[in-house]
Design an enzyme around this catalytic site. Structure first.
Site, PDB file in Angstrom:
ATOM      1  CD  GLU A 275      26.974  60.904  46.657  1.00 43.90           C
ATOM      2  OE1 GLU A 275      26.169  61.758  47.065  1.00 43.90           O
ATOM      3  OE2 GLU A 275      28.210  61.011  46.827  1.00 43.90           O
TER       4      GLU A 275
ATOM      5  CD  GLU B  48      25.373  65.275  46.889  1.00 38.33           C
ATOM      6  OE1 GLU B  48      25.502  65.404  45.667  1.00 38.33           O
ATOM      7  OE2 GLU B  48      24.798  64.292  47.425  1.00 38.33           O
TER       8      GLU B  48
END
Length: 252
Positions: free
Chosen positions: A126, A106
């Protein structure tokens, strides 16, 4: 030191420096990256920035041990690692070797461009830890690659080789292992040599125009870009071309 910060010839290099943890982000590191990004924003000597990781990896995301200790690595104004929601006012290039996972992926998505080594590996992992990619993966990825591919990355949590990302348009240049930083700096130097006002305005239109309707594209573009054509730098660029010399930019 959780990061290293260097400036050379208009290019800043931010190196996440926790190689023993694959450069995973704890609170100290997040605060240091936030401060470095703010310096990039405010220092007129810096024209472009590169972010990378030490020890052969980019960033493995959030330090889960720090998470269990209760450390907050998502900062109030700038997001995860002090970067993913930061108002980055100058071009950022991610130089990726090794793993860019979860929050590390990210951070990469928050950058304007990506240079990666041939053995780099990427993943929004995640979901494999019962978490979600809410530091940019869920909202930036479908804006930067086809939605169905983004869904695969997000929902499987799998790790992918650099070729998969390059094919999807997420990586600008793939270089030999160990050469990502050098190539990213070369790319940053090309950008840093250009007119700073022209670069800033062009970058602004590139980002903001994604949300404009087709009917307003050119009107809004002309409104933002008109000052560039009336600037001292525009005249300097033309004069330097005519005189066969390097331009001396004033940023106005």
């Amino acid at each position: 030191m959780p990061i290293e910060f260097q400036i050379d010839d208009g290019v800043a290099v931010i190196t996440i420096n926790r190689p023993e943890a694959r450069n995973a982000i704890d609170r100290e590191t997040a605060l240091a990256v936030e401060a470095a990004a703010q310096q990039v924003n405010t220092d007129p000597a810096i024209r472009c920035a590169v972010i990378t990781g030490a020890g052969g990896n980019f960033c493995a995301g959030m330090d889960l041990k720090a998470f269990l200790r209760g450390e907050v690595v998502r900062l109030p104004q700038t997001g995860f690692a002090g970067m993913t929601q930061s108002d980055l006012q100058k071009p950022f290039i991610a130089a990726v070797e090794g793993y860019a996972l979860a929050g590390g992926f990210e951070i990469m998505l928050a950058c304007d461009m990506v240079v990666a080594g041939s053995t780099a590996k990427f993943g929004l992992t995640e979901v494999k830890r019962g978490l979600v990619a809410n530091a940019g993966g869920l909202v930036r990825l479908p804006r930067q690659m086809p939605v169905k591919l983004a869904a695969e990355f997000v929902l499987t949590g799998e790790i992918y080789p650099v070729e998969r990302l390059a094919d999807a348009g997420l990586v600008n240049r793939v270089v030999e292992e160990g050469q990502a930083l050098a190539e990213a700096i070369k790319l940053a130097q090309v950008i840093a040599a250009n007119g700073p006002m022209a670069v800033a305005v062009s970058r602004r239109v590139l980002k903001e125009s994604l949300e404009w309707s087709e009917a307003e594209l050119f009107e809004r573009q002309f409104e933002i870009t008109a000052p560039v054509f009336a600037s001292a730098d525009a005249r300097e660029g033309a004069a330097a071309f005519a005189e066969k010399r390097k331009p001396v930019w004033k940023g106005c």
